[in-house]
Write an enzyme that holds these catalytic residues in place. Structure first.
Site, PDB file in Angstrom:
ATOM      1  N   GLY A 262       0.772  -1.234   0.000  1.00 44.68           N
ATOM      2  CA  GLY A 262       0.000   0.000   0.000  1.00 44.68           C
ATOM      3  C   GLY A 262       0.798   1.276   0.000  1.00 44.68           C
TER       4      GLY A 262
ATOM      5  CD  GLU B  42       0.921  -8.747   1.637  1.00 44.03           C
ATOM      6  OE1 GLU B  42       1.327  -9.905   1.506  1.00 44.03           O
ATOM      7  OE2 GLU B  42      -0.236  -8.465   1.961  1.00 44.03           O
TER       8      GLU B  42
ATOM      9  N   GLY C 281       3.519  -3.643  -3.981  1.00 44.93           N
ATOM     10  CA  GLY C 281       3.634  -3.877  -5.417  1.00 44.93           C
ATOM     11  C   GLY C 281       3.739  -2.560  -6.152  1.00 44.93           C
ATOM     12  NE  ARG C 282      -0.910   1.927  -5.587  1.00 47.29           N
ATOM     13  CZ  ARG C 282      -2.061   1.938  -6.267  1.00 47.29           C
ATOM     14  NH1 ARG C 282      -2.156   2.618  -7.376  1.00 47.29           N
ATOM     15  NH2 ARG C 282      -3.111   1.281  -5.813  1.00 47.29           N
TER      16      ARG C 282
ATOM     17  NE  ARG D 120      -4.128   3.256 -10.521  1.00 47.12           N
ATOM     18  CZ  ARG D 120      -3.992   4.499 -10.111  1.00 47.12           C
ATOM     19  NH1 ARG D 120      -3.524   5.426 -10.918  1.00 47.12           N
ATOM     20  NH2 ARG D 120      -4.304   4.842  -8.888  1.00 47.12           N
TER      21      ARG D 120
ATOM     22  CE1 TYR E 110      -9.896   1.949  -8.480  1.00 44.77           C
ATOM     23  CE2 TYR E 110      -7.870   2.303  -9.694  1.00 44.77           C
ATOM     24  CZ  TYR E 110      -8.699   1.478  -8.968  1.00 44.77           C
ATOM     25  OH  TYR E 110      -8.303   0.198  -8.736  1.00 44.77           O
TER      26      TYR E 110
ATOM     27  CB  CYS F 287     -18.068   3.083 -28.453  1.00 47.58           C
ATOM     28  SG  CYS F 287     -17.467   2.962 -30.130  1.00 47.58           S
TER      29      CYS F 287
HETATM   30  C1  LIG Z   1      -2.850  -5.483  -3.697  1.00 46.15           C
HETATM   31  C2  LIG Z   1      -2.287  -6.092  -2.498  1.00 46.15           C
HETATM   32  C3  LIG Z   1      -0.990  -5.791  -2.106  1.00 46.15           C
HETATM   33  C4  LIG Z   1      -0.133  -4.788  -2.807  1.00 46.15           C
HETATM   34  O1  LIG Z   1      -0.652  -3.522  -2.754  1.00 46.15           O
HETATM   35  P1  LIG Z   1       0.160  -2.310  -3.414  1.00 46.15           P
HETATM   36  O2  LIG Z   1      -0.803  -1.193  -3.349  1.00 46.15           O
HETATM   37  O3  LIG Z   1       0.467  -2.753  -4.796  1.00 46.15           O
HETATM   38  O4  LIG Z   1       1.378  -2.112  -2.603  1.00 46.15           O
HETATM   39  C5  LIG Z   1      -0.468  -6.429  -1.015  1.00 46.15           C
HETATM   40  N1  LIG Z   1      -1.197  -7.313  -0.319  1.00 46.15           N
HETATM   41  C6  LIG Z   1      -2.440  -7.633  -0.664  1.00 46.15           C
HETATM   42  C7  LIG Z   1      -3.175  -8.631   0.152  1.00 46.15           C
HETATM   43  C8  LIG Z   1      -3.037  -7.037  -1.764  1.00 46.15           C
HETATM   44  O5  LIG Z   1      -4.285  -7.344  -2.098  1.00 46.15           O
END
Ligand SMILES: *Cc1c(COP(=O)(O)O)cnc(C)c1O
Length: 418
Positions: A231, A273, A275-276, A311, A315, A342
């Site tokens: 996150g 964890e 990702g973004r 996105r 959003y 469209c």
């Molecule tokens: C999506 C997700 C992440 C990663 O979130 P980011 O915003 O990409 O850092 C980590 N853990 C869980 C359980 C997720 O669903």
């Protein structure tokens, strides 16, 4: 205000587009590696070790996953396909977290076969796992703090979120898991998405450290693995600031010393964890301007569409836009930058100040390295684009080809071959 720059020139991309026609996503290897190293340098102090498990859903391409793994990250998987990708790369089990919800038993079985750390989303999943495939020796439980923690805009309030155990359930959950023979216990939460306030992550650590102490007191179970979730946000807008990972790490260290150590829970392994933030800022969607249209407003129509990056349409998310070769030109015009679906939501930006744009200009949409190509779709018969890797030696590698009409029609038995 930070300038949002691109790691390539107009001429460079014009050359690339002769080999790989636009639209495409291009990812900057040097940038991805630099971000990975911020995690590595922030947390060397964790007595049980630190690892970020890269959330594969952000950019599930094996070439990118290989880079991230090479920098020491593991993988956070949440589906069969993501587990298969991690397996394909030969990932050791302790470098795979399996965090999913509403999970089918065959996905738990795959995770167990790979030796992944299985993170359970609900109290009933403990016995579901036990009855279905037998308990692994190590298990992690996902906590939903409910009203104890304020949510943020994207993920919403925890008590409205479908994920995780309540406080009472998680305490009972550790007791039940211990009864079923589990030997190693983890605790997880994920309460933020695209969050830019670094203190948010320090507070999350405090919440989990305190809960680990309570679990020990009430059940005797010792939590040896703590996962703070992902996150960490990225500065999509020029006026925003990236999260200082070193600051987050220092804040967590102070709490570790004041809560974990006195409770006798040291050494504890700590994980995140994200990702973004790992790949997001290092991806760029490149499109070519087809038409410039003037009606009640001015429109720049690209060969890319919302099917390549949903996105903004989904959003209303801001993505910065650079017109290559016009980086220093004054933004004297105001345009909606659109695709050809469209669907009137098919806009990368609305009322965006840009320099005067002409047909044939190359346009870069920033921060598409997470939830860009991976959220792509085929509505209106649009094909998914190629993905390119800008390597550290400045060569460009095709890491996913563009779809063809043969791909699009492949699942229709009544269509002739294309
Ligand atoms: C999506 C997700 C992440 C990663 O979130 P980011 O915003 O990409 O850092 C980590 N853990 C869980 C359980 C997720 O669903």
């Amino acid at each position: 205000m930070a300038d949002k720059t691109v790691p390539f020139s107009r001429d460079f991309i014009a050359e690339v587009s002769k080999r790989y026609p636009t639209p495409f996503h291009i990812y900057d290897e040097a940038g991805i590696r630099a971000t990975c190293r911020e995690f590595a340098t922030g947390f060397p102090w964790v007595p049980g070790g630190f690892r970020n498990y890269y959330a594969v859903k952000a950019l599930p391409n094996p070439a990118i996953m290989r880079i991230v793994a090479d920098e020491g990250m593991g993988f956070d998987c949440s589906s069969m396909a993501e587990l298969i990708l991690a397996e394909h790369l030969g990932t050791p089990g302790d470098r795979i977290m399996f965090t999913s919800n509403d999970t089918p038993i065959d996905e738990f079985a795959k995770a167990k076969e790979l030796g992944a750390i299985i993170n359970l989303d609900d109290y009933t999943h403990i016995d579901y796992l036990h009855d279905g495939i037998g308990m692994p020796e190590r298990i992690c439980l996902r906590y939903n703090p409910g009203s104890l923690k304020e949510g943020n805009v994207i993920i919403g309030k925890p008590e409205e979120a479908k994920y995780g155990f309540t406080r009472e359930q998680i305490i009972a959950g550790y007791a039940r898991a211990a009864e079923l023979g589990v030997k190693e216990f983890g605790l997880h939460t994920m309460v933020a998405s695209n969050e830019l306030n670094p203190d948010y992550f320090v507070e999350t650590a405090q919440l989990l450290f305190e809960l680990a102490v309570e679990v020990r007191r009430e059940t005797g179970v010792r939590i040896s693995f703590l996962n703070l979730g992902g996150g960490i946000g990225i500065p999509y807008r020029p006026e925003q600031t990236a999260v200082d990972i070193a600051y987050v790490a220092r804040g967590i260290r102070a709490l570790y010393d004041s809560i974990v150590k006195p409770a006798g829970l040291d050494p504890m392994q700590i994980a995140m964890e994200n990702g973004r933030c790992v790949t997001g800022p290092h991806g760029y969607l490149v499109g070519t301007v087809r038409h410039v249209k003037k009606t009640y407003k001015q429109y720049v129509g690209l060969d890319a569409t919302m099917a390549n990056l949903m996105r903004p349409g989904m959003y209303g998310a801001y993505h910065h836009i650079t017109v290559l070769g016009k980086e220093n030109a004054a933004p004297t015009e105001t345009y909606d930058v659109t695709g050809s679906l469209c669907e009137n939501n098919d806009k990368f930006s609305i009322d965006r100040p840009l320099p005067p744009v002409e047909s044939g200009d190359l346009v870069v949409i920033h921060d598409t390295g997470a939830h860009g190509h991976s959220m792509g779709f085929n509505y209106n018969g649009k094909l998914r684009s190629a993905e390119l890797l800008l390597k550290e030696d400045r060569s460009v590698e095709l890491i996913r080809r563009a779809e063809t009409y043969a791909d699009y029609f492949a699942t229709l038995p009544q269509m002739p071959k294309h």
